[in-house]
Write a protein that holds these residues in place. Structure first.
Motif, mmCIF file in Angstrom:
data_model
loop_
_atom_site.group_PDB
_atom_site.id
_atom_site.type_symbol
_atom_site.label_atom_id
_atom_site.label_comp_id
_atom_site.label_asym_id
_atom_site.label_seq_id
_atom_site.Cartn_x
_atom_site.Cartn_y
_atom_site.Cartn_z
ATOM 1 N N VAL A 51 2.934 1.433 -3.678
ATOM 2 C CA VAL A 51 2.313 1.538 -5.007
ATOM 3 C C VAL A 51 2.468 2.938 -5.590
ATOM 4 C CG1 VAL A 51 0.640 -0.315 -4.666
ATOM 5 C CG2 VAL A 51 0.045 2.008 -3.971
ATOM 6 N N THR A 79 0.830 -1.214 0.000
ATOM 7 C CA THR A 79 0.000 0.000 0.000
ATOM 8 C C THR A 79 0.857 1.252 0.000
ATOM 9 O OG1 THR A 79 -1.742 -1.169 1.216
ATOM 10 C CG2 THR A 79 -1.826 1.234 1.227
ATOM 11 N N SER A 134 -4.645 1.886 -4.739
ATOM 12 C CA SER A 134 -4.117 1.556 -6.064
ATOM 13 C C SER A 134 -5.015 2.124 -7.157
ATOM 14 C CB SER A 134 -3.998 0.037 -6.226
ATOM 15 O OG SER A 134 -3.077 -0.506 -5.312
#
Length: 476
Positions: A227, A224, A366
């Motif tokens: 990204v 997380t 994302s």
């Protein structure tokens, strides 16, 4: 000494020494940033993307599992160390073999050598993981806090000397390795850790079971928080990534001040009362209110002074880092708070739920990056911050289903409102003094921010503010 007093003293020692660390770190970091280029920080970011995820795999969740364990014996410790040593030696060899391929994937030749050298961290990880967990399990907060001052000082001196000598991004990479070597040695000394190889798995079955969700949750969180590097480098390019990395570096500083301390103290404390979910909830509300009292004004304050702070302390070449820094302050505000609630949820056997929360954050963030960056760099950053903030609100409401969080949002309202008022006053002062020198504007903004925030807190939220201050200053 009561559990509350141990946690409070640990928080005070941790925060106190980290304030000293951060003062030193800020000064040297600013100096180093002025010496390096956006391209240097882009390479560091790509290296973190390549190595960081694998380092989480190398811990295998054992750090939190050891802290949380109800009972722990020497066989479990030695078998955990042996298991981690075997895994990380294998990871070291894998990374050595993949270094050239990763450099090709990210289209950066210099990345290969950096990845190879940075992989030394895998060989140090078993030592730091086990000893760090044992130190926090035994609540030796004062000792580790004192030692971390020395480590931080040595690291920033290494960074600065190498940067002045013209080593570029290598200055930061080598500084990290030096710090980890010192931690491996120092932490082992603090806890009197004498590792012995024990290849049996019999005694770590329960730890292994407890570490599963911790491992996968940590892995998902690492994804997380990585990204952004992948998407920015792919959609926008390395130059924008360099500016983003600087904004992130500055925004992360306050989180490093207390975030890790609160998380580890919280886990060791919550785990001892995990059978009483109401009491855990009370601790979460109190810890979150203390964190919010300082986090809101700090991050809103940095965001408000960023247009003057960046050019003054870093130089005009970093001007494009201003807006990312302002946006990332909202992200780091969430980071400083979410560790408390997620740690508490994990401690009351909510590891599976914690994992679901993390996966939802990974998917949502994302999508936000992918969609936002198709328009522009700033829109991508904005979508990221907004999505993360919405996720946090949903996360807290869901945690409230398992832990009694009565009064949580009330405690968040006071610092949020006070910080918003402070934010607009600081912006206004900057506009009003626009014709003065930048240093005068910045100092005036800082003074205004502190005075306005404290005035609102103690004028309109006096009782709540006094409770927080008395909790921190209460005598033993």
């Amino acid at each position: 000494m009561s559990l509350v007093e141990q946690a409070r003293k640990g928080l005070l020692w941790g925060v106190g020494t980290k304030i000293l660390n951060q003062c030193l770190s800020w000064i040297v970091t600013i100096w180093v940033i002025r010496l390096l280029t956006p391209e240097d920080f882009a390479i560091i970011a790509l290296n973190e993307l390549s190595i960081g995820l694998l380092l989480v795999i190398g811990r295998f969740g054992f750090q939190n599992a050891i802290i949380k364990a109800k009972t722990l014996n020497y066989e479990q410790i030695n078998q955990s160390f042996t298991f981690l040593f075997s895994i990380n030696t294998f990871m070291f060899l894998i990374v050595q073999g993949l270094a050239s391929s990763l450099a090709i994937i990210f289209n950066n030749e210099e990345l290969e050598g950096l990845i190879r050298i940075s992989s030394i961290l895998f060989l140090l990880l078993p030592f730091t993981t086990i000893t760090y967990a044992l130190i926090y399990r035994n609540m030796l907060y004062k000792k580790i806090a004192q030692f971390d001052v020395f480590i931080n000082f040595f690291q920033i001196c290494t960074n600065l000397i190498l940067a002045v000598l013209g080593y570029g991004f290598w200055a930061l990479a080598i500084g990290i390795i030096v710090a980890q070597v010192l931690r491996a040695i120092g932490y082992s000394y603090i806890i009197k850790f004498k590792p012995k190889f024990d290849f049996s798995r019999q005694e770590i079955k329960q730890l292994y079971s407890d570490s599963n969700y911790s491992f996968f949750t940590g892995l998902a969180w690492e994804l997380t928080h990585r990204v952004d590097i992948f998407f920015i480098n792919h959609f926008i390019g390395s130059l924008a990534l360099g500016f983003y990395r600087i904004g992130l570096t500055l925004a992360e500083k306050p989180v490093a001040l207390v975030g890790q301390v609160v998380q580890q103290i919280g886990l060791s404390s919550f785990s001892k009362i995990s059978n009483d979910k109401k009491l855990v909830g009370q601790y979460v509300v109190k810890a979150s209110s203390v964190m919010a009292f300082f986090a809101y004004p700090v991050f809103f304050g940095i965001s408000s002074i960023a247009p003057n702070l960046i050019p003054l302390v870093l130089g005009d070449k970093w001007h494009e880092a201003i807006v990312p820094l302002q946006i990332l302050c909202l992200v780091q505000l969430v980071n400083s708070l979410k560790d408390i609630s997620s740690t508490a949820l994990f401690s009351v056997n909510g590891a599976k739920r914690n994992f679901i929360h993390t996966i939802s954050a990974l998917v949502a963030i994302s999508i936000a990056w992918w969609f936002g960056l198709t328009y522009s760099f700033i829109i991508g950053c904005s979508f990221y911050a907004i999505t993360y903030f919405i996720w946090y609100i949903v996360h807290v409401f869901d945690v409230g289903r398992y832990i009694d969080l009565t009064g949580f949002w009330k405690c968040q309202f006071m610092p949020l409102l006070s910080s918003l008022v402070m934010f607009f006053f600081v912006i206004g002062i900057g506009e009003y003094l626009n014709n003065y020198s930048m240093i005068i504007i910045l100092l005036s903004q800082l003074a205004t921010g502190v005075l306005v925030y404290l005035f609102i807190c103690f004028m309109f939220f006096r009782e709540h503010s006094r409770k927080i201050i008395s909790f921190l200053l209460k005598s033993s």
